[in-house]
Design a protein around this motif. Structure first.
Motif, short mmCIF file in Angstrom:
data_model
loop_
_atom_site.label_atom_id
_atom_site.label_comp_id
_atom_site.label_asym_id
_atom_site.label_seq_id
_atom_site.Cartn_x
_atom_site.Cartn_y
_atom_site.Cartn_z
N PRO A 174 3.17 -15.68 -4.14
CA PRO A 174 3.88 -14.52 -4.53
C PRO A 174 2.79 -13.21 -4.97
CG PRO A 174 4.47 -16.41 -5.94
CD PRO A 174 3.46 -16.87 -4.87
N LEU A 175 3.27 -12.05 -4.58
CA LEU A 175 2.68 -11.00 -4.23
C LEU A 175 2.71 -9.93 -5.49
CD1 LEU A 175 2.23 -10.53 -0.35
CD2 LEU A 175 0.22 -11.42 -2.34
N ASP A 176 3.96 -10.31 -6.42
CA ASP A 176 4.25 -9.10 -7.41
C ASP A 176 4.99 -7.88 -6.69
OD1 ASP A 176 3.40 -11.03 -9.08
OD2 ASP A 176 1.79 -9.91 -9.86
N LEU A 177 5.80 -8.23 -5.59
CA LEU A 177 6.17 -7.00 -4.72
C LEU A 177 6.92 -5.68 -5.51
CD1 LEU A 177 7.74 -9.04 -2.00
CD2 LEU A 177 5.39 -7.94 -1.95
N SER A 178 7.24 -5.92 -6.72
CA SER A 178 8.22 -4.93 -7.57
C SER A 178 7.09 -3.88 -8.19
CB SER A 178 8.92 -5.36 -8.67
OG SER A 178 8.26 -6.24 -9.59
N THR A 179 5.78 -4.33 -8.20
CA THR A 179 4.99 -3.18 -8.88
C THR A 179 4.08 -2.73 -8.02
OG1 THR A 179 3.07 -4.98 -8.96
CG2 THR A 179 4.57 -4.99 -10.69
N TYR A 180 3.22 -1.79 -8.18
CA TYR A 180 2.17 -0.76 -7.31
C TYR A 180 1.10 -1.71 -7.22
CZ TYR A 180 5.07 3.37 -7.40
OH TYR A 180 5.91 4.57 -7.25
N ALA A 181 0.38 -1.51 -5.96
CA ALA A 181 -0.75 -2.33 -5.77
C ALA A 181 -1.89 -1.37 -6.64
CB ALA A 181 -0.57 -2.29 -4.30
N SER A 182 -3.03 -2.02 -6.08
CA SER A 182 -4.41 -1.40 -6.86
C SER A 182 -4.90 -0.28 -6.22
CB SER A 182 -5.38 -2.66 -6.34
OG SER A 182 -5.78 -2.36 -4.70
N HIS A 229 0.92 -1.46 0.13
CA HIS A 229 0.00 -0.08 0.04
C HIS A 229 0.87 1.30 -0.08
CE1 HIS A 229 0.54 -0.97 4.11
NE2 HIS A 229 0.35 0.36 4.70
N ASN A 230 2.05 1.18 0.48
CA ASN A 230 3.10 2.28 0.55
C ASN A 230 3.81 2.29 -0.69
OD1 ASN A 230 2.17 3.71 2.75
ND2 ASN A 230 3.14 2.09 3.95
N GLY A 231 3.62 1.45 -1.63
CA GLY A 231 4.61 1.32 -2.84
C GLY A 231 5.19 0.23 -3.11
N PRO A 232 5.93 -0.26 -4.20
CA PRO A 232 6.56 -1.42 -4.53
C PRO A 232 7.73 -1.59 -3.39
CG PRO A 232 6.43 -0.16 -6.58
CD PRO A 232 5.92 1.02 -5.37
N SER A 245 -7.75 -1.20 -16.75
CA SER A 245 -7.87 -2.44 -15.87
C SER A 245 -7.15 -2.37 -14.62
CB SER A 245 -7.54 -3.90 -16.55
OG SER A 245 -6.06 -3.87 -16.67
N VAL A 246 -7.20 -2.96 -13.52
CA VAL A 246 -6.26 -2.92 -12.33
C VAL A 246 -4.94 -3.49 -12.77
CG1 VAL A 246 -6.92 -5.45 -11.54
CG2 VAL A 246 -6.26 -3.57 -10.01
N GLU A 247 -4.71 -4.13 -13.52
CA GLU A 247 -3.43 -4.60 -14.23
C GLU A 247 -2.75 -3.42 -14.81
OE1 GLU A 247 -1.86 -7.10 -13.09
OE2 GLU A 247 -3.81 -8.02 -12.49
N ASP A 248 -3.51 -2.63 -15.47
CA ASP A 248 -2.79 -1.14 -15.95
C ASP A 248 -2.38 -0.35 -14.78
OD1 ASP A 248 -3.44 -2.06 -18.75
OD2 ASP A 248 -5.17 -0.54 -18.96
N VAL A 249 -3.26 -0.27 -13.89
CA VAL A 249 -2.70 0.23 -12.65
C VAL A 249 -1.65 -0.18 -12.10
CG1 VAL A 249 -3.41 0.98 -10.37
CG2 VAL A 249 -5.25 1.07 -11.88
N ARG A 250 -1.38 -1.25 -12.01
CA ARG A 250 -0.25 -1.98 -11.30
C ARG A 250 1.13 -1.63 -12.30
NH1 ARG A 250 -3.83 -6.37 -9.97
NH2 ARG A 250 -4.28 -6.34 -7.93
N ALA A 251 0.83 -1.81 -13.64
CA ALA A 251 1.69 -1.39 -14.46
C ALA A 251 2.19 0.24 -14.57
CB ALA A 251 1.51 -2.20 -15.80
N ALA A 252 1.62 0.85 -14.03
CA ALA A 252 1.65 2.38 -14.44
C ALA A 252 2.90 2.96 -13.96
CB ALA A 252 0.58 3.14 -13.64
N GLY A 253 3.75 2.62 -13.22
CA GLY A 253 4.99 2.83 -12.79
C GLY A 253 5.19 3.88 -11.75
N ARG A 254 3.75 4.29 -11.21
CA ARG A 254 3.78 5.49 -10.40
C ARG A 254 2.43 5.50 -9.59
NH1 ARG A 254 2.10 8.28 -15.22
NH2 ARG A 254 0.06 9.31 -15.06
N PRO A 255 2.28 6.02 -8.32
CA PRO A 255 1.12 5.93 -7.66
C PRO A 255 0.28 6.90 -8.41
CG PRO A 255 2.68 7.24 -6.22
CD PRO A 255 3.52 6.53 -7.56
N LEU A 256 -1.17 6.43 -8.45
CA LEU A 256 -2.15 7.33 -9.31
C LEU A 256 -3.12 7.96 -8.39
CD1 LEU A 256 -3.21 4.93 -12.10
CD2 LEU A 256 -1.43 6.55 -12.30
N VAL A 257 -2.85 7.67 -6.89
CA VAL A 257 -3.72 8.26 -5.90
C VAL A 257 -3.03 9.18 -5.36
CG1 VAL A 257 -5.31 7.81 -3.87
CG2 VAL A 257 -5.56 6.35 -5.85
#
Length: 388
Positions: free
Chosen positions: A179-187, A160-163, A276-288
């Motif tokens: 596995p939680l895909d730790l290197s990406t941003y969360a939802s 929740h605080n980032g990758p 999609s939520v996958e696009d959010v995770r792949a954004a490379g930056r927080p969106l909120v």
């Protein structure tokens, strides 16, 4: 309820749970995220939050916030934001309610002491410990350890605080098992939970700090984050008593920060247009997030609160004593594990570092008052500052 946005987390598309649950064990008409929220609310770890430090250690006033009331306030703010953005409210609420479950007694001073006491066993991190509690230490089910929460809830609590690019041992252990895909941003729901936490404690700590007499109202309302809201409150209620003005200020501030967040976040979403939520995770930056101006004012306000409240001499004196309690407990149990309660003795690993981590699990689960009581029992009486 409004239709979810395409970039919201969808329980029907969940990545599932670590342990497959037969259909007969699903009780009631609830989706995956609703069940996660309910499992958290019914957990022992969640109930313990009522006696864990938020800002003030074991406060003698009934009106100060503790981890439990703080988590409820975060959940209220988080749900409001999620609803406005057409995100999944239930996942957001679950993340808000659970985000502090891994904190040991006495807040950050207790965490620092536990981290130092377990340095030779990999240390301690409250965020990773939240997942450890929810996946291993809570054991209400006959067939598996943990609450068996959905992937999306565990991912959100982890990130929740980032990758997380350099996970601690506890986080790495959880990631290896599920596995939680730790290197990406969360939802977006997890990002909302993180910033709802900031909004809640920024403003409710004003209330608690003023109630305790540790910060001055004139100094608070001079801060750029607060000054416009205070001016608006005074203009509306020029003759209201001070306690009512302070309560109105807290409401005003929360509203201003939420509204700023919604405008800035909608602009980010309009720019990126995630499908999609996958696009959010792949954004490379927080969106909120806040606008640049609000974010700068909020950072400045945090610096003010650290200087005037969190690092107030009376707070530091209590923090020092609290750290001594946690350090004393860790040293005593490591030196003589027979002092542990029966269940914790029976499940004590034979080898290190698992042995020390097991002892840390026990201490981290303690409430403030239980830690004081156990210190009196296994180390000796402890003198806490007056009023605590």
């Amino acid at each position: 309820m409004a239709e979810l946005a395409p970039y919201a987390a969808d329980p029907a598309r969940s990545r599932g749970r670590r342990h497959v649950e037969p259909g007969g064990e699903t009780r009631g008409p609830r989706d995956a995220f609703q069940r996660d929220r309910d499992r958290i609310i019914h957990s022992i770890a969640f109930r313990r939050l009522r006696h864990k430090t938020q800002v003030f250690v074991a406060p003698d006033g009934d009106h100060f916030r503790v981890r439990l009331t703080h988590s409820l306030e975060v959940a209220q703010i988080g749900r409001t934001i999620a609803r406005a953005l057409n995100l999944n409210e239930d996942l957001t609420e679950a993340l808000c309610l659970a985000h502090d479950i891994g904190h040991p007694p006495f807040g950050h001073s207790g965490e620092d002491a536990l981290k130092a006491a377990t340095a030779d066993a990999g240390g301690f991190d409250h965020n990773a410990h939240t997942l450890r509690v929810l996946t291993r230490l809570e054991t209400p089910y006959p067939s598996w350890d943990g609450l068996n929460l959905s992937w999306e809830t565990l991912e959100g609590l982890a990130k929740h605080n980032g990758p997380i690019l350099s996970p601690t041992w506890a986080m790495a252990e959880e990631d290896a098992d599920f596995p939680l895909d730790l290197s990406t941003y969360a939802s977006l729901e997890a990002q909302v939970a993180a910033i709802a936490d900031d909004i809640a404690y920024d403003n409710h700590d004003i209330d608690d700090g003023l109630r305790a007499g540790l910060i001055d109202l004139d100094d608070v309302v001079a801060q750029p984050l607060v000054a416009p809201g205070w001016a608006a409150v005074i203009a509306r209620h020029p003759n209201a008593p001070r306690p009512r003005l302070i309560a109105e200020l807290v409401r005003e501030q929360i509203g201003r920060m939420v509204n700023d967040l919604l405008v800035a976040t909608r602009a980010q979403l309009a720019e990126l247009r995630p499908a999609s939520v996958e696009d959010v995770r792949a954004a490379g930056r927080p969106l909120v997030g806040f606008s640049d101006a609000m974010a700068a004012d909020e950072r400045a306000f945090k610096r003010f609160m650290y200087a005037r409240l969190y690092h107030h001499p009376s707070q530091l004196a209590v923090a020092e004593k609290a750290g001594q309690i946690v350090a004393g407990l860790a040293a005593a149990y490591r030196a003589d594990p027979s002092l542990l309660p029966e269940h914790w003795r029976a499940t004590l690993p034979a080898a290190e570092p698992e042995r020390t981590r097991h002892i840390a699990d026990f201490i981290a689960g303690m409430t403030d008052r239980y830690a004081v009581a156990r210190h009196c029992e296994v180390v000796g009486p402890v003198e806490m500052p007056e009023g605590l």
